[in-house]
Design a protein around this motif. Sequence first.
Motif, PDB file in Angstrom:
ATOM      1  N   ALA A 333       0.835  -1.210   0.000  1.00  0.00           N
ATOM      2  CA  ALA A 333       0.000   0.000   0.000  1.00  0.00           C
ATOM      3  C   ALA A 333       0.863   1.250   0.000  1.00  0.00           C
ATOM      4  CB  ALA A 333      -0.917  -0.001   1.224  1.00  0.00           C
ATOM      5  N   ILE A 334       0.408   2.262  -0.747  1.00  0.00           N
ATOM      6  CA  ILE A 334       1.045   3.586  -0.746  1.00  0.00           C
ATOM      7  C   ILE A 334       0.042   4.581  -0.192  1.00  0.00           C
ATOM      8  CG2 ILE A 334       2.007   5.430  -2.181  1.00  0.00           C
ATOM      9  CD1 ILE A 334       2.915   3.304  -4.188  1.00  0.00           C
ATOM     10  N   VAL A 335       0.459   5.365   0.813  1.00  0.00           N
ATOM     11  CA  VAL A 335      -0.402   6.391   1.417  1.00  0.00           C
ATOM     12  C   VAL A 335       0.305   7.733   1.290  1.00  0.00           C
ATOM     13  CG1 VAL A 335      -1.636   7.139   3.481  1.00  0.00           C
ATOM     14  CG2 VAL A 335      -1.238   4.695   3.087  1.00  0.00           C
ATOM     15  N   LEU A 336      -0.347   8.684   0.610  1.00  0.00           N
ATOM     16  CA  LEU A 336       0.246  10.009   0.423  1.00  0.00           C
ATOM     17  C   LEU A 336      -0.443  11.029   1.318  1.00  0.00           C
ATOM     18  CD1 LEU A 336       0.715  10.314  -3.462  1.00  0.00           C
ATOM     19  CD2 LEU A 336       2.196   9.237  -1.775  1.00  0.00           C
ATOM     20  N   VAL A 337       0.366  11.922   1.893  1.00  0.00           N
ATOM     21  CA  VAL A 337      -0.153  13.066   2.649  1.00  0.00           C
ATOM     22  C   VAL A 337       0.460  14.327   2.040  1.00  0.00           C
ATOM     23  CG1 VAL A 337      -0.551  11.826   4.798  1.00  0.00           C
ATOM     24  CG2 VAL A 337       1.676  12.815   4.379  1.00  0.00           C
ATOM     25  N   PRO A 338      -0.257  15.464   2.069  1.00  0.00           N
ATOM     26  CA  PRO A 338       0.231  16.630   1.333  1.00  0.00           C
ATOM     27  C   PRO A 338       1.328  17.420   2.020  1.00  0.00           C
ATOM     28  CG  PRO A 338      -1.878  17.109   2.337  1.00  0.00           C
ATOM     29  CD  PRO A 338      -1.598  15.669   2.610  1.00  0.00           C
ATOM     30  N   GLU A 406      -6.299  14.122   1.911  1.00  0.00           N
ATOM     31  CA  GLU A 406      -6.431  15.548   1.584  1.00  0.00           C
ATOM     32  C   GLU A 406      -6.139  15.746   0.095  1.00  0.00           C
ATOM     33  OE1 GLU A 406      -7.702  16.985   3.935  1.00  0.00           O
ATOM     34  OE2 GLU A 406      -6.862  16.317   5.834  1.00  0.00           O
ATOM     35  N   GLU A 407      -6.877  15.032  -0.748  1.00  0.00           N
ATOM     36  CA  GLU A 407      -6.563  14.965  -2.182  1.00  0.00           C
ATOM     37  C   GLU A 407      -6.662  16.321  -2.883  1.00  0.00           C
ATOM     38  OE1 GLU A 407      -8.536  15.102  -5.221  1.00  0.00           O
ATOM     39  OE2 GLU A 407     -10.172  16.055  -4.137  1.00  0.00           O
ATOM     40  N   HIS A 408      -7.311  17.296  -2.251  1.00  0.00           N
ATOM     41  CA  HIS A 408      -7.496  18.606  -2.877  1.00  0.00           C
ATOM     42  C   HIS A 408      -6.248  19.472  -2.851  1.00  0.00           C
ATOM     43  CE1 HIS A 408      -8.132  19.171   1.447  1.00  0.00           C
ATOM     44  NE2 HIS A 408      -7.638  20.381   1.260  1.00  0.00           N
ATOM     45  N   GLU A 409      -5.238  19.059  -2.091  1.00  0.00           N
ATOM     46  CA  GLU A 409      -4.086  19.931  -1.870  1.00  0.00           C
ATOM     47  C   GLU A 409      -3.255  20.147  -3.141  1.00  0.00           C
ATOM     48  OE1 GLU A 409      -2.754  21.819   0.549  1.00  0.00           O
ATOM     49  OE2 GLU A 409      -4.650  21.533   1.593  1.00  0.00           O
ATOM     50  N   THR A 410      -2.851  21.391  -3.365  1.00  0.00           N
ATOM     51  CA  THR A 410      -2.061  21.732  -4.556  1.00  0.00           C
ATOM     52  C   THR A 410      -0.627  21.212  -4.466  1.00  0.00           C
ATOM     53  OG1 THR A 410      -1.520  23.881  -3.587  1.00  0.00           O
ATOM     54  CG2 THR A 410      -3.418  23.790  -5.057  1.00  0.00           C
ATOM     55  N   THR A 411      -0.169  20.839  -3.265  1.00  0.00           N
ATOM     56  CA  THR A 411       1.206  20.334  -3.125  1.00  0.00           C
ATOM     57  C   THR A 411       1.400  18.974  -3.799  1.00  0.00           C
ATOM     58  OG1 THR A 411       0.574  19.502  -0.944  1.00  0.00           O
ATOM     59  CG2 THR A 411       1.790  21.567  -1.010  1.00  0.00           C
ATOM     60  N   TYR A 412       0.314  18.333  -4.220  1.00  0.00           N
ATOM     61  CA  TYR A 412       0.452  17.074  -4.957  1.00  0.00           C
ATOM     62  C   TYR A 412       0.935  17.296  -6.398  1.00  0.00           C
ATOM     63  CZ  TYR A 412      -1.706  14.269  -1.268  1.00  0.00           C
ATOM     64  OH  TYR A 412      -1.948  13.607  -0.082  1.00  0.00           O
ATOM     65  N   LYS A 413       0.966  18.556  -6.814  1.00  0.00           N
ATOM     66  CA  LYS A 413       1.472  18.865  -8.162  1.00  0.00           C
ATOM     67  C   LYS A 413       2.918  19.345  -8.042  1.00  0.00           C
ATOM     68  CE  LYS A 413       1.373  19.898 -12.608  1.00  0.00           C
ATOM     69  NZ  LYS A 413       0.541  20.871 -13.303  1.00  0.00           N
ATOM     70  N   GLN A 414       3.823  18.721  -8.790  1.00  0.00           N
ATOM     71  CA  GLN A 414       5.241  19.126  -8.776  1.00  0.00           C
ATOM     72  C   GLN A 414       5.416  20.380  -9.627  1.00  0.00           C
ATOM     73  OE1 GLN A 414       8.456  16.767  -7.975  1.00  0.00           O
ATOM     74  NE2 GLN A 414       9.455  16.965  -9.949  1.00  0.00           N
ATOM     75  N   GLU A 415       6.240  21.319  -9.123  1.00  0.00           N
ATOM     76  CA  GLU A 415       6.378  22.606  -9.800  1.00  0.00           C
ATOM     77  C   GLU A 415       7.594  22.686 -10.713  1.00  0.00           C
ATOM     78  OE1 GLU A 415       6.134  25.733  -6.945  1.00  0.00           O
ATOM     79  OE2 GLU A 415       4.033  25.321  -6.464  1.00  0.00           O
ATOM     80  N   GLU A 416       8.433  21.625 -10.746  1.00  0.00           N
ATOM     81  CA  GLU A 416       9.516  21.603 -11.714  1.00  0.00           C
ATOM     82  C   GLU A 416       9.447  20.301 -12.508  1.00  0.00           C
ATOM     83  OE1 GLU A 416      10.678  20.202  -7.818  1.00  0.00           O
ATOM     84  OE2 GLU A 416      10.500  22.309  -8.353  1.00  0.00           O
ATOM     85  N   ASN A 417      10.198  20.252 -13.597  1.00  0.00           N
ATOM     86  CA  ASN A 417      10.110  19.072 -14.474  1.00  0.00           C
ATOM     87  C   ASN A 417      10.546  17.799 -13.767  1.00  0.00           C
ATOM     88  OD1 ASN A 417       9.036  20.060 -16.847  1.00  0.00           O
ATOM     89  ND2 ASN A 417      10.999  20.795 -17.601  1.00  0.00           N
ATOM     90  N   PRO A 418       9.815  16.713 -14.017  1.00  0.00           N
ATOM     91  CA  PRO A 418       8.556  16.611 -14.763  1.00  0.00           C
ATOM     92  C   PRO A 418       7.385  17.076 -13.901  1.00  0.00           C
ATOM     93  CG  PRO A 418       9.263  14.444 -14.005  1.00  0.00           C
ATOM     94  CD  PRO A 418      10.338  15.397 -13.587  1.00  0.00           C
ATOM     95  N   ARG A 419       6.531  17.928 -14.476  1.00  0.00           N
ATOM     96  CA  ARG A 419       5.438  18.546 -13.719  1.00  0.00           C
ATOM     97  C   ARG A 419       4.239  17.592 -13.623  1.00  0.00           C
ATOM     98  NH1 ARG A 419       8.218  22.982 -15.654  1.00  0.00           N
ATOM     99  NH2 ARG A 419       8.181  24.777 -14.256  1.00  0.00           N
ATOM    100  N   TYR A 420       4.384  16.573 -12.803  1.00  0.00           N
ATOM    101  CA  TYR A 420       3.321  15.571 -12.663  1.00  0.00           C
ATOM    102  C   TYR A 420       2.409  15.902 -11.491  1.00  0.00           C
ATOM    103  CZ  TYR A 420       5.976  13.755  -8.665  1.00  0.00           C
ATOM    104  OH  TYR A 420       6.618  13.632  -7.456  1.00  0.00           O
ATOM    105  N   HIS A 421       1.202  15.366 -11.530  1.00  0.00           N
ATOM    106  CA  HIS A 421       0.299  15.420 -10.379  1.00  0.00           C
ATOM    107  C   HIS A 421       0.231  14.010  -9.801  1.00  0.00           C
ATOM    108  CE1 HIS A 421      -3.066  16.115  -7.758  1.00  0.00           C
ATOM    109  NE2 HIS A 421      -3.147  17.383  -8.128  1.00  0.00           N
ATOM    110  N   ALA A 422       0.449  13.896  -8.492  1.00  0.00           N
ATOM    111  CA  ALA A 422       0.499  12.579  -7.850  1.00  0.00           C
ATOM    112  C   ALA A 422      -0.793  11.795  -8.068  1.00  0.00           C
ATOM    113  CB  ALA A 422       0.777  12.730  -6.355  1.00  0.00           C
TER     114      ALA A 422
END
Length: 819
Positions: A333-338, A406-422
């Motif tokens: 299992a993988i659990v992400l927190v923002p 907290e899936e709404h958090e903007t920190t799940y998006k990376q701001e440098e390359n590669p700019r992925y969303h978790a």
Amino acid sequence: MFYWKSLLGKKDLMRAMIAEVIVDVAAYPIDRPFDYVVPEVFQSSIVPGIRVKVPFGRRKVVGYVIHLKNESDLAENKLRNIEELIDLNPVLSEEQLQLSDWLRTETLSYRIDALQVMLPAAMRARYDQFITVQKEEEIQDEQFRRMLNGKKRLPLKSVQDDYLLRLIKTYVADGIVTLETAVGQQVKAKKVRMIQIEKVDKLYEVKESIQQNAIRQLTLINWLIEHAEQKVSAKHLLEATGVQSSVLKTMIDRGAAIELYEEVYREPINPELQDVPIPEKLTDEQVAALNPIEKAIENDKQETFLLHGVTGSGKTEVYLRAIEKVLAKGQEAIVLVPEISLTPQMTARFKARFGELVAVLHSALSAGEKYDEWRKIHRGEVKVVVGARSAIFAPFENIGIIILDEEHETTYKQEENPRYHARDVAIKRSEYYQCPVVLGSATPSLESYARASKDVYTLLTLKKRARDQQLPEVEIVDMREQLKAGNRSMFSIPLAEAIRDRINRNEQIILFLNRRGFSSFVLCRDCGTTVECPNCDISLTYHRASELLKCHYCGHEEHVPVVCPECESEHIRFFGTGTQKVEEEILKFFPEARIIRMDVDTTSRKGAHERLLKEFSEGKADILLGTQMIAKGLDFPNITLVGVLAADTTLHLADFRAAEKTFQLLTQVSGRAGRHELPGEVFIQTYSPEHYAIELAKDQHYEPFYKMEMMSRGQFGYPPFYFFTLIQFSHEDVLKVSDFAKRGTDFLHANLSKETIIIGPTAAAISRVNNRYRYQCLIKYKREEKLTETLQQLIKMYRSDWIKSGLIMTVDVDPMSIY
């Protein structure tokens, strides 16, 4: 196709093995696989996913093997050999190699960046150049000889003298010395010195040879006899006996023990936070939410669930029960927190349930700790990973569930390359492993809730708190009325009275301010000048602790001016409110209050998050004061009061998500109060009490907010009704950047459909950062089949030509902010 002779001298010709390798060079012409011959000695060991050392041009670089084949389109004399295998086992699985190809296309990044983002930074290559002497007898220069000091090999970085550096160039040209590149890993496995003690009879034999006046040796041998045949660390042994290392070496030389080095893990700090007990049984709502998730786990079905539950509704317990089901199946299992600040409490909770099966991955760990946690996962020693955004790439090979809290958090998006969303990566990985993804939040992003309403995601709801407590009572305080009544302090009268009451009752308080620093800016009251960063078009922030003005964009610092730099007036003062100033004000009104301040400044040191939260959980402070890192996820039973000092901070930002962010923050921070037996109360101080984001956050009314915000988004053509792609250009010359931005925008107009809206080019909201001028254009579209192809062509123009003039261009698909 070509054939080659066996290195072992066989007469028959061997079929060549060719490896396709992505080399560690991020440049446009090199963003493709290169063919290398696999020498026969490596053929039984090499597999896709391992790292290799290869010649590339005149240097040696690290590469990643992505495919093996038997023939190449290149002629035999054009192919070069792999020189070294860096790994014996693949560091990237077949699934991760496929994922990197998808990631490169989705984020328009280099393949090497897409591969390396999956590995800890410690495993990135380190390139060190060395001077190697070839013809010592031809070195005449005395200064150069002194520098060598009899050595044949010397690191180039140790040479700091300009004359010697110029001389090295001459010697290299003449073949007297050569420059070689050594390829290494940035961080290696940690090893400790261990002592394996011999058998008793051997120890007595050694003891008989020791002279009676050698007191230290006798002390050590007697200790060794007591611990015969044990293996102990050298550090423990020396501390226990009080002898010097030289005495231990003498005993080793005499055969009393064997010295060896063993690999150990660097263990991250694990806070022992006081946590809530495991509930004996789930609520009916929790059971109803858990059942479809467990069904998807049982049936190996890929399904994305949106778990929408009010604050305190027990979403974490649903996660834990689902993971228990996954582990029972032998899966991972993988659990992400923002936020890093949420990791200590979430980690403590998961470790309490799953013990040593849990690994932690987040940015506050040292490079060595991240590397060791990654190795635990890679070796299959753990089954659960808890971490921030990058943990989505955990190297599991049998994933049974992925959870984004907290899936709404903007920190799940990376701001440098590669700019992925978790979230996107989680869904892509779940498609490969055929497992569920759970997106949990009390305030889902509008995009996720819209997908759930269209049955793209499966909606699960928890409308009541887990212990059936009432949501906290929320009072909205109109600060305009407080001002009219003569109250000019940052605390309204109702909030100040509530703070006094809670301190008297030994209950705990959270005070939330979404701002860091002491005051927002420094302003001259005579001429109106604000002190700005010399490198960026943004005002500097005053930090009381260091008495400095700081730029939060480029890092520039300067001392606070005594007089105005423009008119030399002495009437220059601080405006705005920051956490440091609030702390001073609290102590002025409540001198007995024990305060823990939690913001970027107080949590910059390693282990600070864990230490501060542990102190608060143990009741060592009355008030937890902080920025957005304390707004969500925290669960302490004694918190009965939450005060939001400036609810308008995010409301009036030039951002189409401003109302959504404000509603989310207020709902989340309000949810920290009254989560257990004690009732909670919340005061929201605002100058805009009539705004729907603030009114609806009062009672955590998400659905009405969703409807109103969707109406506004639809009216103005914002996501989720349109997709956005943001292209930013930056250059040191304002005329050049505006020219390139126009050329880029013209190219988009010429190649995209007429239905697609292109806004710009315009100067960015902060038009200069770190002495680089910034322009941007925004692409708005509902469906644009040629978008990826067109953006790839634009990037090709940039990488092959425009970049040479010093331009930096970035492409951000689905940006979190467009300003």
